[in-house]
Design a protein around this motif. Structure first.
Motif, short mmCIF file in Angstrom:
data_model
loop_
_atom_site.label_atom_id
_atom_site.label_comp_id
_atom_site.label_asym_id
_atom_site.label_seq_id
_atom_site.Cartn_x
_atom_site.Cartn_y
_atom_site.Cartn_z
N LYS A 30 0.83 -1.19 0.00
CA LYS A 30 0.00 0.00 0.00
C LYS A 30 0.87 1.24 0.00
CE LYS A 30 -3.88 -2.05 2.53
NZ LYS A 30 -4.72 -1.95 3.74
N TYR A 38 1.30 17.04 1.09
CA TYR A 38 0.31 17.48 2.07
C TYR A 38 -0.03 16.29 2.96
CZ TYR A 38 -0.20 21.32 -1.21
OH TYR A 38 0.06 22.38 -2.03
N LEU A 50 -7.03 8.54 11.38
CA LEU A 50 -6.63 8.24 10.01
C LEU A 50 -5.56 9.23 9.55
CD1 LEU A 50 -10.29 8.08 8.82
CD2 LEU A 50 -8.80 6.12 8.58
N ILE A 90 -1.73 13.88 0.21
CA ILE A 90 -2.01 14.31 -1.15
C ILE A 90 -0.68 14.69 -1.79
CG2 ILE A 90 -3.28 15.90 -2.64
CD1 ILE A 90 -5.20 16.42 -0.37
N GLY A 107 -1.95 17.47 -6.86
CA GLY A 107 -3.02 16.49 -6.89
C GLY A 107 -4.16 16.86 -5.98
N LYS A 145 -6.31 13.85 -5.10
CA LYS A 145 -6.75 12.53 -4.66
C LYS A 145 -6.12 12.27 -3.29
CE LYS A 145 -6.66 9.28 -7.68
NZ LYS A 145 -6.23 8.16 -8.56
N THR A 146 -6.95 12.18 -2.26
CA THR A 146 -6.45 11.93 -0.91
C THR A 146 -6.31 10.44 -0.69
OG1 THR A 146 -7.64 13.90 -0.14
CG2 THR A 146 -6.84 12.36 1.54
N PHE A 184 -5.69 7.62 2.07
CA PHE A 184 -5.81 7.41 3.51
C PHE A 184 -5.10 6.14 3.96
CE2 PHE A 184 -8.95 10.42 5.15
CZ PHE A 184 -9.51 10.92 3.99
N GLY A 185 -4.61 6.17 5.21
CA GLY A 185 -4.19 4.95 5.86
C GLY A 185 -5.41 4.20 6.34
N ALA A 186 -5.19 3.00 6.87
CA ALA A 186 -6.30 2.16 7.31
C ALA A 186 -6.95 2.65 8.60
CB ALA A 186 -5.82 0.72 7.48
#
Lengths: 113, 111
Positions: B2, B32, B88, B92, B96, B98-99, B101-103
Motif C-alpha cells: 500500500k 500534504y 486516520l 495528497i 493532486g 486525490k487523498t 488514507f491509511g487504514a
C-alpha cells in the motif's frame, strides 16, 4: 452553518438492484469528492468533481459505478447491478476548492444482500 | 504494497497518557499530510494539516512530518476518554487532489 449531508443514511438492497446515493455539499463549495470505506479500512477515493465536471474518476471500480453533479451542487452516486462486495459506507466530502480542507458527511451505509 | 501504511491497533491507554500514532508512506511526491479523527458511525473530521516537513502544534495535538524517512506522526498529550476514536492519516501529492488514507488506528482511552 449546515455541513455536508447524505441521504439515505442506510440503504439495504438486493444483489442486482440499482441504487442512488445523494450528497448535499456545503453551500459555496465547488469541489466534491466521493469515497468508499470498507470495515476496518480508511476511505478509498472514488471520484472528484470541480463544479459540474468530473475532474478525476479514476477511483471508480468499474462501469457499474457512475456519479453526476449536474448543477455544480448536489451530487448523486449511482450503482447498477449491485454486488455483495459493494457493501460499504459511501462518504461524500466537499471543499471550497482544490487543496482546501475537505469536510465529510456522515456517510451512507449500503448493504447488498 | 500500500502507498500508506498504518497500524490498525487497537491501542489502549490510560487517561492522561501521551499517545503516539504514526504512518509510513512510499510515494515521495506526497507533500500534504493530514490527520483525521473518526468517531463510530460518523464521517472523518480534520484534526491537523501539514505541508511538507516539520512540526505543527494545536492544543494537545502535535503533528510531525519527516519526509526523509517517509514517516509522519501524531502525538496527543493528556489524552481523554473523549479522544477514543479511529485516527486516520492521509496524504495528497503536489498538484493532486486525490487523498490517500491509511487504514486508521483505533484508540481507546480508559478513564
Amino acid at each position: 452553518g449546515a455541513g455536508v449531508s447524505q441521504t439515505p443514511s442506510n440503504k439495504v438492497t438486493e444483489k442486482g438492484k440499482y441504487v442512488e446515493l445523494r450528497c448535499d455539499p456545503i453551500s459555496g463549495h465547488t469541489a466534491l469528492y466521493w469515497y468508499r470505506q470498507s470495515l476496518g479500512q480508511g476511505p478509498e477515493f472514488l471520484i472528484y468533481f470541480q463544479g459540474t465536471g468530473a475532474a478525476d474518476d479514476s477511483g471508480l471500480p468499474n462501469d457499474r459505478f457512475f456519479a453526476v453533479r449536474p448543477e455544480g451542487s448536489v451530487s448523486t452516486l449511482k450503482i447498477q447491478r449491485t454486488e455483495r462486495g459493494d457493501s460499504a459506507v459511501y462518504l461524500c466530502a466537499s471543499s471550497l476548492g482544490t487543496e482546501e480542507t475537505q469536510y465529510f458527511g456522515p456517510g451512507t451505509r449500503l448493504l447488498v444482500l | 504494497q500500500k502507498e500508506v501504511e498504518q497500524d490498525p491497533g487497537p491501542l489502549s491507554v490510560p487517561e492522561g497518557a501521551i499517545v503516539s500514532l504514526n504512518c509510513t508512506y512510499s510515494n515521495s511526491a506526497f507533500q500534504y499530510f493530514m490527520w483525521y479523527r473518526q468517531y463510530s458511525r460518523k464521517g472523518p473530521e480534520l484534526l491537523m494539516y501539514t505541508y511538507s516537513s516539520g512540526n505543527k502544534e494545536d492544543g494537545r495535538f502535535t503533528a510531525q512530518v519527516d519526509k526523509s524517512s517517509k514517516y509522519i506522526s501524531l502525538f496527543i498529550r493528556d489524552s481523554q476518554p473523549s479522544d477514543s476514536a479511529t485516527y486516520l492519516c492521509a496524504m495528497i501529492r503536489t498538484g493532486g487532489f486525490k487523498t490517500i488514507f491509511g487504514a486508521g488506528t483505533r484508540l481507546f482511552v480508559k478513564a
